[in-house]
Each structure stands twice: as C-alpha cells, then as structure tokens.
Design a protein around this motif. Structure first.
Motif, PDB file in Angstrom:
ATOM      1  N   GLY A 100       0.693  -1.305  -0.032  1.00  0.00           N
ATOM      2  CA  GLY A 100       0.013   0.022   0.066  1.00  0.00           C
ATOM      3  C   GLY A 100       0.938   1.250   0.110  1.00  0.00           C
ATOM      4  O   GLY A 100       0.652   2.295  -0.690  1.00  0.00           O
ATOM      5  N   ASN A 101       1.683   1.418   0.690  1.00  0.00           N
ATOM      6  CA  ASN A 101       2.665   2.320   0.891  1.00  0.00           C
ATOM      7  C   ASN A 101       3.449   2.616  -0.386  1.00  0.00           C
ATOM      8  O   ASN A 101       3.476   3.696  -1.076  1.00  0.00           O
ATOM      9  CB  ASN A 101       3.850   2.243   2.076  1.00  0.00           C
ATOM     10  CG  ASN A 101       3.123   2.365   3.433  1.00  0.00           C
ATOM     11  OD1 ASN A 101       2.006   2.882   3.501  1.00  0.00           O
ATOM     12  ND2 ASN A 101       4.025   1.679   4.259  1.00  0.00           N
ATOM     13  N   GLN A 120       2.411   1.875  -3.525  1.00  0.00           N
ATOM     14  CA  GLN A 120       1.338   2.009  -4.355  1.00  0.00           C
ATOM     15  C   GLN A 120       1.135   3.646  -4.172  1.00  0.00           C
ATOM     16  O   GLN A 120       1.164   4.469  -5.276  1.00  0.00           O
ATOM     17  CB  GLN A 120       0.136   1.336  -4.395  1.00  0.00           C
ATOM     18  CG  GLN A 120      -1.092   1.671  -5.350  1.00  0.00           C
ATOM     19  CD  GLN A 120      -2.124   0.825  -5.268  1.00  0.00           C
ATOM     20  OE1 GLN A 120      -2.189  -0.116  -4.406  1.00  0.00           O
ATOM     21  NE2 GLN A 120      -2.860   1.045  -6.390  1.00  0.00           N
ATOM     22  N   SER A 121       0.955   4.258  -2.972  1.00  0.00           N
ATOM     23  CA  SER A 121       0.556   5.405  -3.271  1.00  0.00           C
ATOM     24  C   SER A 121       1.908   6.346  -3.249  1.00  0.00           C
ATOM     25  O   SER A 121       1.615   7.538  -3.844  1.00  0.00           O
ATOM     26  CB  SER A 121       0.268   5.713  -1.402  1.00  0.00           C
ATOM     27  OG  SER A 121       1.397   5.484  -0.520  1.00  0.00           O
ATOM     28  N   THR A 122       3.273   5.702  -3.018  1.00  0.00           N
ATOM     29  CA  THR A 122       4.427   6.659  -3.402  1.00  0.00           C
ATOM     30  C   THR A 122       4.475   6.751  -4.740  1.00  0.00           C
ATOM     31  O   THR A 122       4.898   7.773  -5.505  1.00  0.00           O
ATOM     32  CB  THR A 122       5.616   5.895  -2.619  1.00  0.00           C
ATOM     33  OG1 THR A 122       5.429   5.765  -1.429  1.00  0.00           O
ATOM     34  CG2 THR A 122       6.745   6.409  -3.281  1.00  0.00           C
ATOM     35  N   ALA A 164       2.295   6.628  -7.040  1.00  0.00           N
ATOM     36  CA  ALA A 164       1.031   7.355  -7.552  1.00  0.00           C
ATOM     37  C   ALA A 164       1.242   8.766  -7.357  1.00  0.00           C
ATOM     38  O   ALA A 164       1.096   9.623  -8.328  1.00  0.00           O
ATOM     39  CB  ALA A 164      -0.326   7.130  -6.842  1.00  0.00           C
ATOM     40  N   GLY A 165       1.915   9.088  -6.183  1.00  0.00           N
ATOM     41  CA  GLY A 165       2.201  10.503  -6.094  1.00  0.00           C
ATOM     42  C   GLY A 165       3.344  11.062  -6.981  1.00  0.00           C
ATOM     43  O   GLY A 165       3.356  12.207  -7.611  1.00  0.00           O
TER      44      GLY A 165
END
Length: 58
Positions: free
Chosen positions: A40-41, A43-45, A47-48
């Motif tokens: 999850g971390n 993926q968000s990184t 995406a950012g």
C-alpha cells in the motif's frame, strides 16, 4: 556393481545446486512478504510520483 552403488550414494555433486535453490526460495519468500506488507505504501508513493510527472509539451 556394489562399489558403483556405494559411489553414487557418496556423491555430493548436486549438493551445491540444491543449497542455491533453497537460498533463492528463501529470498523469494522474503521479497514476497516485504512487498505484501509494504504494498500500500509503495502504491501511494508511485501514484504521487506519477502525478508530479508531466508529459512533454507540444
């Protein structure tokens, strides 16, 4: 014939390859566990980062 069978039992030529196989399997398990825990971390990184990248201007 008996000496050939005893020679085959004492042969350790394939031992190194099986040890490498076990090490590779252990590394794969650790990588999969790490990616599962941090998925999850990551993926968000990514995406950012993707949101900040702009395409080429025409």
């Amino acid at each position: 014939m008996k000496s050939k069978l005893l020679g085959l039992l004492k042969d350790e030529a394939g031992q190194g390859m099986s040890e490498y196989g076990l090490i590779i399997a252990l590394v794969a398990v650790v990588v999969i566990a790490g990616l599962t825990l941090l998925g999850g971390n990551l993926q968000s990184t990514f995406a950012g980062i993707a949101a900040k990248i702009t395409g080429p201007t025409p």
